[in-house]
Design a protein around this motif. Structure first.
Motif, mmCIF file in Angstrom:
data_model
loop_
_atom_site.group_PDB
_atom_site.id
_atom_site.type_symbol
_atom_site.label_atom_id
_atom_site.label_comp_id
_atom_site.label_asym_id
_atom_site.label_seq_id
_atom_site.Cartn_x
_atom_site.Cartn_y
_atom_site.Cartn_z
ATOM 1 N N LYS A 2 -7.964 1.997 -0.145
ATOM 2 C CA LYS A 2 -7.619 2.275 -1.543
ATOM 3 C C LYS A 2 -7.322 3.756 -1.741
ATOM 4 C CE LYS A 2 -10.102 -1.534 -3.800
ATOM 5 N NZ LYS A 2 -11.228 -1.885 -4.706
ATOM 6 N N LEU A 3 -8.136 4.606 -1.110
ATOM 7 C CA LEU A 3 -7.896 6.041 -1.201
ATOM 8 C C LEU A 3 -6.538 6.398 -0.601
ATOM 9 C CD1 LEU A 3 -8.909 8.903 -1.864
ATOM 10 C CD2 LEU A 3 -9.995 8.940 0.409
ATOM 11 N N TRP A 4 -6.232 5.789 0.532
ATOM 12 C CA TRP A 4 -4.946 6.037 1.184
ATOM 13 C C TRP A 4 -3.791 5.636 0.266
ATOM 14 C CZ3 TRP A 4 -0.859 2.925 2.682
ATOM 15 C CH2 TRP A 4 0.054 3.485 3.574
ATOM 16 N N VAL A 5 -3.892 4.463 -0.362
ATOM 17 C CA VAL A 5 -2.822 3.994 -1.244
ATOM 18 C C VAL A 5 -2.653 4.940 -2.434
ATOM 19 C CG1 VAL A 5 -2.083 2.124 -2.781
ATOM 20 C CG2 VAL A 5 -3.108 1.579 -0.567
ATOM 21 N N GLU A 26 -8.220 -9.240 -0.571
ATOM 22 C CA GLU A 26 -8.483 -9.717 -1.924
ATOM 23 C C GLU A 26 -9.146 -8.655 -2.798
ATOM 24 O OE1 GLU A 26 -7.144 -12.787 -2.988
ATOM 25 O OE2 GLU A 26 -6.226 -12.106 -1.122
ATOM 26 N N ARG A 27 -9.603 -7.560 -2.196
ATOM 27 C CA ARG A 27 -10.221 -6.480 -2.965
ATOM 28 C C ARG A 27 -9.201 -5.433 -3.422
ATOM 29 N NH1 ARG A 27 -15.930 -5.412 0.173
ATOM 30 N NH2 ARG A 27 -16.339 -7.568 0.780
ATOM 31 N N VAL A 28 -7.946 -5.628 -3.052
ATOM 32 C CA VAL A 28 -6.927 -4.600 -3.300
ATOM 33 C C VAL A 28 -5.985 -4.987 -4.443
ATOM 34 C CG1 VAL A 28 -5.226 -3.113 -2.134
ATOM 35 C CG2 VAL A 28 -7.088 -4.088 -0.833
ATOM 36 N N HIS A 29 -6.233 -6.121 -5.104
ATOM 37 C CA HIS A 29 -5.336 -6.563 -6.182
ATOM 38 C C HIS A 29 -5.091 -5.498 -7.251
ATOM 39 C CE1 HIS A 29 -4.355 -10.748 -5.240
ATOM 40 N NE2 HIS A 29 -5.567 -10.836 -4.720
ATOM 41 N N PRO A 30 -6.101 -4.696 -7.651
ATOM 42 C CA PRO A 30 -5.827 -3.696 -8.696
ATOM 43 C C PRO A 30 -4.761 -2.672 -8.305
ATOM 44 C CG PRO A 30 -8.191 -4.062 -8.481
ATOM 45 C CD PRO A 30 -7.548 -4.783 -7.337
ATOM 46 N N LEU A 31 -4.533 -2.490 -7.000
ATOM 47 C CA LEU A 31 -3.538 -1.523 -6.543
ATOM 48 C C LEU A 31 -2.237 -2.190 -6.097
ATOM 49 C CD1 LEU A 31 -5.799 0.907 -4.470
ATOM 50 C CD2 LEU A 31 -4.842 1.269 -6.747
ATOM 51 N N ASP A 44 0.592 -3.213 -7.567
ATOM 52 C CA ASP A 44 1.876 -2.650 -8.008
ATOM 53 C C ASP A 44 2.182 -1.344 -7.282
ATOM 54 O OD1 ASP A 44 2.282 -4.755 -9.734
ATOM 55 O OD2 ASP A 44 1.479 -3.705 -11.485
ATOM 56 N N ARG A 45 1.177 -0.504 -7.110
ATOM 57 C CA ARG A 45 1.390 0.772 -6.418
ATOM 58 C C ARG A 45 1.721 0.525 -4.939
ATOM 59 N NH1 ARG A 45 0.696 6.021 -7.325
ATOM 60 N NH2 ARG A 45 0.373 7.367 -5.508
ATOM 61 N N LEU A 46 1.050 -0.432 -4.336
ATOM 62 C CA LEU A 46 1.290 -0.747 -2.929
ATOM 63 C C LEU A 46 2.719 -1.233 -2.719
ATOM 64 C CD1 LEU A 46 -0.226 -0.842 -0.207
ATOM 65 C CD2 LEU A 46 -0.868 -3.194 -0.748
ATOM 66 N N ILE A 47 3.211 -2.080 -3.621
ATOM 67 C CA ILE A 47 4.579 -2.594 -3.506
ATOM 68 C C ILE A 47 5.587 -1.474 -3.756
ATOM 69 C CG2 ILE A 47 6.271 -4.144 -4.543
ATOM 70 C CD1 ILE A 47 4.231 -5.507 -2.718
ATOM 71 N N ALA A 48 5.316 -0.634 -4.736
ATOM 72 C CA ALA A 48 6.237 0.477 -5.019
ATOM 73 C C ALA A 48 6.333 1.419 -3.823
ATOM 74 C CB ALA A 48 5.776 1.235 -6.262
ATOM 75 N N TYR A 49 5.206 1.689 -3.182
ATOM 76 C CA TYR A 49 5.224 2.545 -1.999
ATOM 77 C C TYR A 49 6.011 1.887 -0.877
ATOM 78 C CZ TYR A 49 3.595 4.959 2.182
ATOM 79 O OH TYR A 49 3.544 5.637 3.367
ATOM 80 N N SER A 50 5.799 0.584 -0.678
ATOM 81 C CA SER A 50 6.521 -0.137 0.372
ATOM 82 C C SER A 50 8.023 -0.098 0.141
ATOM 83 C CB SER A 50 6.032 -1.590 0.425
ATOM 84 O OG SER A 50 6.797 -2.347 1.331
ATOM 85 N N ARG A 51 8.442 -0.246 -1.106
ATOM 86 C CA ARG A 51 9.872 -0.264 -1.413
ATOM 87 C C ARG A 51 10.507 1.123 -1.260
ATOM 88 N NH1 ARG A 51 9.635 -4.207 -6.770
ATOM 89 N NH2 ARG A 51 9.895 -6.183 -5.641
ATOM 90 N N THR A 109 -3.186 8.045 -2.675
ATOM 91 C CA THR A 109 -2.689 9.389 -2.339
ATOM 92 C C THR A 109 -1.274 9.381 -1.770
ATOM 93 O OG1 THR A 109 -3.757 9.234 -0.156
ATOM 94 C CG2 THR A 109 -5.011 10.284 -1.932
ATOM 95 N N ARG A 110 -0.635 8.206 -1.678
ATOM 96 C CA ARG A 110 0.739 8.154 -1.164
ATOM 97 C C ARG A 110 1.725 8.660 -2.208
ATOM 98 N NH1 ARG A 110 -0.053 8.939 3.513
ATOM 99 N NH2 ARG A 110 -2.043 9.496 2.564
ATOM 100 N N ARG A 111 2.705 9.405 -1.758
ATOM 101 C CA ARG A 111 3.803 9.798 -2.635
ATOM 102 C C ARG A 111 4.819 8.665 -2.702
ATOM 103 N NH1 ARG A 111 6.127 15.681 -1.564
ATOM 104 N NH2 ARG A 111 7.187 15.034 -3.485
ATOM 105 N N ILE A 112 5.195 8.289 -3.897
ATOM 106 C CA ILE A 112 6.104 7.155 -4.084
ATOM 107 C C ILE A 112 7.441 7.677 -4.596
ATOM 108 C CG2 ILE A 112 6.513 5.012 -5.335
ATOM 109 C CD1 ILE A 112 3.483 4.663 -5.488
ATOM 110 N N GLY A 113 8.471 7.427 -3.818
ATOM 111 C CA GLY A 113 9.807 7.826 -4.211
ATOM 112 C C GLY A 113 10.572 6.648 -4.791
#
Length: 445
Positions: A201-204, A340-345, A347-354, A206-210
């Protein structure tokens, strides 16, 4: 509406629901991206439209997720079963030329599901007088490759005999219900997952999302290794104590290397059937998750090209694959619990992936030699062709391989920015050249 009628209507309207797991949610993507698998089956003879619709209805009776739509509850998508279930859509088009099925397959792969109103599966019959193609399209959030084959098998059996007993699943279990009791009761695993999840979660965060990365037009390139070459290659593989995939996978890896250069592909991935690690999940149950193991590009970087070297490297590859699959179980269990513990993040995880460019990996999906029945009352299954899949944000680079009775069938799906079509053609030609050479060398001395 009286209270009694309202209660009865509610009971009929939705009898079972569960939230999508994080993996399913990552495939679903709010229903706004066409993430689907399309598998074509070539049929000799005729399947009556009424019989096909009846068979599709029987599939729904067995699999709860096919009776379900997707609804939003508290900001998350849920599967919700409906009674009566909206019917599985069936489209029938006339087979006016031999390539019509390919065009229809491309159309199906790129078309969204209306998941709030219809099941996450549909069928298309490209109907000819003596030869037809049946296309089964499934959303990737409900089906992996094994699941699609299961549905195709059951559909053909029901088209032949509408009264055949194919069983019935009553529930859509959540992740915890699928895990072995020893895993669920292991306190050490749960403690380890707490700190691993916290770090992730900390890693997610702190990612920069472009901005989201754009890609080119998606295409599929198909080819086959003909019957005689395929049979000779399979015989040679048995003699050399390797699987057909070991030598085919090696040939594809070398073809990517020779076409794109040694450093162009960072990893080759092989999806694995997760059912071996989840004994509570039936062999005929639908499931979306297919964990992968990585085949190191180092396998091919120093390959010299000597004919005998192919078999030596292929045997090493087989040993490496078997070892990695053997070690995959604990990782699967921890991922299923931890994700299953990462659901709150999410949207941010998908945005970073994209925002990160894809296309520097290759997925080699091998469905093996199929065990489907061939002869039915009014028709015959002539061939199952390699499925294609649309994955977000790009399918680059996916190679699916099916070992059927008559040929070894390939489909390479990519986009023209990640892999220009001319390079895909070169990869096809080099792969066929290698496999034909190996098939025609004869038995080892």
């Amino acid at each position: 509406m009286t209270g009694a009628v309202a209660v009865a209507t509610a009971a009929l309207g939705a009898t079972l629901k569960r939230p999508l797991s994080l993996f399913e949610r990552g495939m679903y993507l709010d229903g706004q991206v066409p993430v689907a698998i399309v598998i074509p089956a070539r049929i000799e003879g005729r399947i009556a439209e009424a019989r096909l619709r009846q068979a599709l209805a029987r599939l729904q009776q067995k699999h709860p997720v096919l009776r379900s739509v997707v609804v939003a509850i508290d900001g998350r998508p849920w599967f919700e079963e409906r009674h009566p279930a909206p019917p599985i859509p069936l489209r029938i088009v006339e087979r006016d030329d031999d390539r019509r099925w390919e065009r229809e397959s491309e159309r199906e792969r790129g078309q969204l599901f209306d998941a709030g109103c219809e099941p996450l599966i549909r069928a298309t019959l490209v109907r000819g007088a003596e030869l037809s193609e049946l296309l089964l399209t499934c959303h990737h959030c409900v089906c992996d490759g094994v699941s699609v084959l299961t549905l195709l098998r059951e559909l053909l059996l029901l088209c032949d005999d509408p009264e055949r007993d194919i069983g019935r699943h009553e529930a859509m279990p959540e992740v915890d219900a699928l895990l072995p009791e020893a895993v669920l009761g292991d306190g050490a695993i749960r403690r380890r997952l707490r700190w691993k999840t916290a770090l992730f979660k900390l890693w997610v965060r702190t990612r920069r999302i472009g901005p989201a990365v754009g890609y080119g037009t998606v295409y599929t390139l198909r080819w086959q290794l003909p019957t005689d070459d395929y049979r000779a290659l399979a015989l040679r593989c048995r003699q050399e104590r390797v699987t057909v995939f070991n030598i085919v996978g090696l040939a594809l890896m070398l073809s990517f290397r020779d076409t794109l250069g040694k450093g162009a592909i960072e990893q080759f991935s092989l999806p694995v059937d997760v059912r071996r690690f989840l004994p509570k999940l039936g062999a005929d149950a639908l499931f979306a998750m297919a964990p992968t193991i990585q085949l190191s590009p180092a396998i091919v970087k120093s390959f010299g090209g000597d004919e005998g070297e192919y078999w030596t490297v292929a045997r090493g590859m087989r040993k490496d694959i078997d070892a990695k699959i053997g070690e995959l179980g604990p990782q699967v269990h921890e991922n299923l619990l931890g994700m299953e513990r990462v659901h709150p993040l999410f949207d941010r995880l998908i945005a970073y992936s994209r925002s990160r460019r894809s296309g520097r990996g290759v997925t080699l999906s091998y469905l093996g030699k199929l065990d489907l029945a061939r002869e039915y009352g009014d028709f015959r299954l002539k061939a199952v062709l390699s499925p294609t899949a649309a994955l977000a944000p790009t399918p680059a680079n996916l190679v699916t391989i099916v070992g059927d009775e008559e040929a070894l069938d390939f489909a390479l799906t990519s986009d023209d920015q990640s892999l220009p079509r001319a390079q895909a053609d070169a990869i096809r030609d080099l792969t066929l050249q290698r496999l034909r050479m190996l098939a025609r060398q004869g038995s080892p001395s």
